[in-house]
Design an enzyme around this catalytic site. Sequence first.
Site, PDB file in Angstrom:
ATOM      1  N   SER A  42       0.811  -1.214   0.000  1.00 12.90           N
ATOM      2  CA  SER A  42       0.000   0.000   0.000  1.00 12.90           C
ATOM      3  C   SER A  42       0.848   1.270   0.000  1.00 12.90           C
ATOM      4  O   SER A  42       0.342   2.355  -0.299  1.00 12.90           O
ATOM      5  CB  SER A  42      -0.943   0.020   1.210  1.00 12.90           C
ATOM      6  N   CYS A 252      -9.407  -1.784   3.568  1.00 10.87           N
ATOM      7  CA  CYS A 252      -8.643  -0.646   3.090  1.00 10.87           C
ATOM      8  C   CYS A 252      -9.067  -0.253   1.675  1.00 10.87           C
ATOM      9  O   CYS A 252     -10.152   0.286   1.490  1.00 10.87           O
ATOM     10  CB  CYS A 252      -7.144  -0.949   3.181  1.00 10.87           C
ATOM     11  N   PHE A 253      -8.262  -0.529   0.657  1.00  5.89           N
ATOM     12  CA  PHE A 253      -8.654  -0.222  -0.710  1.00  5.89           C
ATOM     13  C   PHE A 253      -9.957  -0.944  -1.049  1.00  5.89           C
ATOM     14  O   PHE A 253     -10.810  -0.416  -1.767  1.00  5.89           O
ATOM     15  CB  PHE A 253      -7.534  -0.647  -1.663  1.00  5.89           C
ATOM     16  N   GLN A 256     -12.888   1.114   0.098  1.00 11.63           N
ATOM     17  CA  GLN A 256     -13.170   2.231  -0.806  1.00 11.63           C
ATOM     18  C   GLN A 256     -13.868   1.741  -2.076  1.00 11.63           C
ATOM     19  O   GLN A 256     -14.782   2.407  -2.585  1.00 11.63           O
ATOM     20  CB  GLN A 256     -11.866   2.948  -1.142  1.00 11.63           C
ATOM     21  N   GLY A 296      -4.821   7.011   2.265  1.00  7.39           N
ATOM     22  CA  GLY A 296      -4.851   8.432   1.991  1.00  7.39           C
ATOM     23  C   GLY A 296      -6.144   8.885   1.347  1.00  7.39           C
ATOM     24  O   GLY A 296      -6.328  10.073   1.085  1.00  7.39           O
ATOM     25  N   PHE A 297      -7.065   7.918   1.093  1.00  3.70           N
ATOM     26  CA  PHE A 297      -8.372   8.209   0.511  1.00  3.70           C
ATOM     27  C   PHE A 297      -9.453   7.622   1.416  1.00  3.70           C
ATOM     28  O   PHE A 297      -9.183   6.739   2.231  1.00  3.70           O
ATOM     29  CB  PHE A 297      -8.488   7.620  -0.893  1.00  3.70           C
ATOM     30  N   HIS A 344      -6.645  -2.157   8.792  1.00  3.66           N
ATOM     31  CA  HIS A 344      -6.030  -3.455   8.512  1.00  3.66           C
ATOM     32  C   HIS A 344      -6.217  -4.391   9.707  1.00  3.66           C
ATOM     33  O   HIS A 344      -5.438  -4.351  10.654  1.00  3.66           O
ATOM     34  CB  HIS A 344      -4.529  -3.285   8.234  1.00  3.66           C
ATOM     35  N   GLU A 346      -5.583  -7.458  10.009  1.00  5.19           N
ATOM     36  CA  GLU A 346      -4.509  -8.436  10.214  1.00  5.19           C
ATOM     37  C   GLU A 346      -3.418  -7.858  11.107  1.00  5.19           C
ATOM     38  O   GLU A 346      -2.659  -8.603  11.724  1.00  5.19           O
ATOM     39  CB  GLU A 346      -3.930  -8.889   8.876  1.00  5.19           C
TER      40      GLU A 346
END
Length: 379
Positions: A42, A252-253, A256, A296-297, A344, A346
């Site tokens: 990431s 995370c991603f 989004q 960051g998003f 995250h 994990e």
Amino acid sequence: MLVLEDGSRYVGRAYGSEGQTLGEIVFATGMTGYQETLTDPSYAGQIVLMTAPHIGNTGANDEDMESRKIWVSGFVVREPARVASNHRSTRTLDADLNAGGIVGISGIDTRAITRRIRSAGAMRSGIFSGDTFGLSDGEQLERVRAGASMRGRNLSDDVSTVEPFSIPPVGERIGSVAVLDLGVKTSTLNFLAERGFEVLVLPQSVTAEHVLSLKPSALFFSNGPGDPAASDKHVTLLREVLRAGVPYFGICFGNQLLGRALGFGTYKLPFGHRGINQPVLDKTTGKVEITSQNHGFAVDMPIEGVLESKAGFGKVEVSHYSLNDQVVEGIRCLDIDAFSVQYHPEAAAGPHDANYLFDRFRDVVVARNAAAADAGETK
């Protein structure tokens, strides 16, 4: 020399490889886990500044690698350890940085730079050492400002696996999970396997048709770098698989992209959330979790109330949010089996407060298996 997009300059000592590197400068607040940070995909495209002053004390080893290599574009520390001392250490961090060709800088006021990033936001930057140290101030700044912005940037292809591979389940097999590798970490795959999943790791370029042909019990989207607004093909894939009724979990991603698949937008945070001490409220239980984060998003959704998916997936709500700035940290669908979190769970290296989310994902699949078995007996 560390040069920021706003023209500020910091002189230090070369650390790791020498040369030039460009990237978005961000800060990570973890006091431990520098090796996990460096090998987290990431962070691709970013120069990472560690706010903890002493880095490298415990050396490096193969067990704590979160992927196959170091992904950061550059590394900024105040004081690197002169000696690595730990019974698990097999080499120094400096040796890893040199082997990976990572240009770094040390001996600078990382606290001052962190305050500047918090005030002005994450920005393009560059580290110049060796021959490039002698470039003029104007030439160095010009190179920094010519660098790529993180906004609108798709980096999934840079970090994803090229070939699919699988990991066998640990213990009794409950089903298979198709993992779209957008920058997945090793610990994530291990946690899924430990829950009884046969883990099918797929390149980011696969199609929805290919995913569905595998007949997975569930779909998982991993963490990863870049701007979610630049990942239209992954949003399309997710929508098609959700419409096929496959349960989904994203981190995370992947959080989004679920937000986008449901019809909501995303936006860039001023300086992001990065570290292993980020407080998040679970609205369902009222419990506060200390989480590991690197993003960051964020998803653009109101944190209160039940909302209607603009893409036709029924009712949805924000399940978790940040106690620091009320950023969306989790999404739950009420009419389909889909949920995600921005952090995250994990947590390598970091707190384990959110580890239960892997159990929740497992429970969804086990419940679906039981319902299918009951339906078969009724017939």
